[in-house]
Design a protein around this motif. Structure first.
Motif, PDB file in Angstrom:
ATOM      1  N   ASP A 108      19.447  15.744 -61.314  1.00 30.84           N
ATOM      2  CA  ASP A 108      19.220  14.385 -60.821  1.00 30.84           C
ATOM      3  C   ASP A 108      19.269  14.328 -59.294  1.00 30.84           C
ATOM      4  OD1 ASP A 108      18.844  13.337 -63.340  1.00 30.84           O
ATOM      5  OD2 ASP A 108      20.962  12.807 -63.588  1.00 30.84           O
TER       6      ASP A 108
ATOM      7  N   ASP B 209      14.328  15.805 -56.275  1.00 33.43           N
ATOM      8  CA  ASP B 209      12.993  15.299 -56.598  1.00 33.43           C
ATOM      9  C   ASP B 209      12.119  16.462 -57.040  1.00 33.43           C
ATOM     10  OD1 ASP B 209      13.602  12.677 -55.894  1.00 33.43           O
ATOM     11  OD2 ASP B 209      13.012  12.979 -53.807  1.00 33.43           O
ATOM     12  N   TYR B 210      12.380  17.644 -56.477  1.00 36.70           N
ATOM     13  CA  TYR B 210      11.667  18.856 -56.872  1.00 36.70           C
ATOM     14  C   TYR B 210      12.567  20.064 -56.661  1.00 36.70           C
ATOM     15  CZ  TYR B 210      10.940  19.778 -51.877  1.00 36.70           C
ATOM     16  OH  TYR B 210      11.129  20.023 -50.533  1.00 36.70           O
TER      17      TYR B 210
ATOM     18  N   ASP C 261       8.784  19.156 -60.534  1.00 35.31           N
ATOM     19  CA  ASP C 261       9.789  18.161 -60.879  1.00 35.31           C
ATOM     20  C   ASP C 261      10.673  18.779 -61.966  1.00 35.31           C
ATOM     21  OD1 ASP C 261      11.225  16.003 -61.963  1.00 35.31           O
ATOM     22  OD2 ASP C 261       9.565  14.605 -61.655  1.00 35.31           O
TER      23      ASP C 261
ATOM     24  N   THR D 185       4.892  16.382 -60.079  1.00 34.57           N
ATOM     25  CA  THR D 185       4.660  14.966 -60.334  1.00 34.57           C
ATOM     26  C   THR D 185       4.608  14.184 -59.022  1.00 34.57           C
ATOM     27  OG1 THR D 185       7.024  14.523 -60.452  1.00 34.57           O
ATOM     28  CG2 THR D 185       5.912  15.116 -62.524  1.00 34.57           C
ATOM     29  N   ASP D 186       4.290  12.905 -59.130  1.00 36.23           N
ATOM     30  CA  ASP D 186       4.314  12.039 -57.945  1.00 36.23           C
ATOM     31  C   ASP D 186       5.707  12.028 -57.333  1.00 36.23           C
ATOM     32  OD1 ASP D 186       1.646  11.373 -58.206  1.00 36.23           O
ATOM     33  OD2 ASP D 186       2.049   9.486 -59.266  1.00 36.23           O
ATOM     34  N   ARG D 187       6.716  12.019 -58.163  1.00 35.62           N
ATOM     35  CA  ARG D 187       8.099  12.034 -57.664  1.00 35.62           C
ATOM     36  C   ARG D 187       8.361  13.293 -56.851  1.00 35.62           C
ATOM     37  NH1 ARG D 187      13.399  10.150 -60.151  1.00 35.62           N
ATOM     38  NH2 ARG D 187      14.933  11.306 -58.952  1.00 35.62           N
TER      39      ARG D 187
ATOM     40  N   ASP E   5       6.149  13.032 -53.469  1.00 32.25           N
ATOM     41  CA  ASP E   5       6.379  12.021 -52.445  1.00 32.25           C
ATOM     42  C   ASP E   5       7.569  11.144 -52.786  1.00 32.25           C
ATOM     43  OD1 ASP E   5       6.270  10.070 -50.494  1.00 32.25           O
ATOM     44  OD2 ASP E   5       4.255   9.398 -50.959  1.00 32.25           O
ATOM     45  N   ALA E   6       8.688  11.378 -52.133  1.00 33.20           N
ATOM     46  CA  ALA E   6       9.898  10.591 -52.378  1.00 33.20           C
ATOM     47  C   ALA E   6       9.688   9.126 -52.037  1.00 33.20           C
ATOM     48  CB  ALA E   6      11.063  11.147 -51.580  1.00 33.20           C
TER      49      ALA E   6
ATOM     50  N   THR F  86       7.421   7.162 -52.879  1.00 28.40           N
ATOM     51  CA  THR F  86       6.843   6.353 -53.953  1.00 28.40           C
ATOM     52  C   THR F  86       7.902   5.631 -54.748  1.00 28.40           C
ATOM     53  OG1 THR F  86       6.876   8.206 -55.516  1.00 28.40           O
ATOM     54  CG2 THR F  86       4.839   7.883 -54.240  1.00 28.40           C
ATOM     55  N   GLY F  87       9.139   6.154 -54.716  1.00 33.63           N
ATOM     56  CA  GLY F  87      10.222   5.518 -55.430  1.00 33.63           C
ATOM     57  C   GLY F  87      10.132   5.634 -56.938  1.00 33.63           C
ATOM     58  N   ILE F  88       9.364   6.622 -57.399  1.00 36.70           N
ATOM     59  CA  ILE F  88       9.192   6.811 -58.856  1.00 36.70           C
ATOM     60  C   ILE F  88      10.448   7.387 -59.453  1.00 36.70           C
ATOM     61  CG2 ILE F  88       7.869   8.058 -60.599  1.00 36.70           C
ATOM     62  CD1 ILE F  88       5.486   7.886 -58.723  1.00 36.70           C
TER      63      ILE F  88
END
Length: 157
Positions: free
Chosen positions: A57, A60-61, A134, A147-149, A152-153, A155-157
């Protein structure tokens, strides 16, 4: 200017005539990523579990790599590369060794000191390295995804 005529098309080669005495061969090639995935797909087939040595957790990657000289199927994979290991794949007890007896192909997950988890406003604030995945998409036998997460942090995904 020469006119190129298609002479033959095999499953692996294309051969062209470029004038009366010139013949060119064009080979279909795979990208390095395609070759990498195919070469290491067999390693994933023998994975039993993924062990995270840190809380995923917090990331992000993570970087995903394949090592071909692990001296064990189950114990932690030693990491001598840059950065620190944050996870590794465990193989089934019947997983075969690679080209060298007693050496196994296993995935390792790691981070570098300048990754987003270590320096949130650093180099990878809004991007990710090529080998980044991810960790939430990682499972035994499944390649991690970017993933988008992971990318790019912001994005807040």
């Amino acid at each position: 200017m020469h006119h190129l005529d298609l002479l033959s098309r095999g499953s692996e080669n294309l051969s062209y005539a470029a004038g009366p005495r010139v013949r060119l061969a064009v080979h279909e090639v795979q990208s390095p990523l395609e070759v990498h995935v195919q070469e290491n797909q067999a390693a994933l087939a023998h994975e039993e579990s993924i062990i995270w040595t840190e809380d995923v957790d917090d990331f992000d990657y993570v970087r995903q790599s394949v090592v071909t000289n692990a001296g064990t199927r189950r114990r932690p994979v030693s990491w001598t590369g840059t950065g620190r290991r944050v996870g590794y794949a465990v193989l089934r007890g019947d997983a075969p060794s690679g080209d060298v007896p007693g050496h196994f192909t296993r995935r390792v997950f790691w981070v570098k000191e300048h990754d987003r988890s270590e320096q949130p406003d650093g180099t990878y604030k809004t991007t990710a390295p090529a080998e980044a995945v991810d960790p939430r998409t990682v499972a035994p036998g499944v390649w991690g995804e970017q993933t988008d997460r992971a990318w790019d942090a912001a994005t807040g995904i």
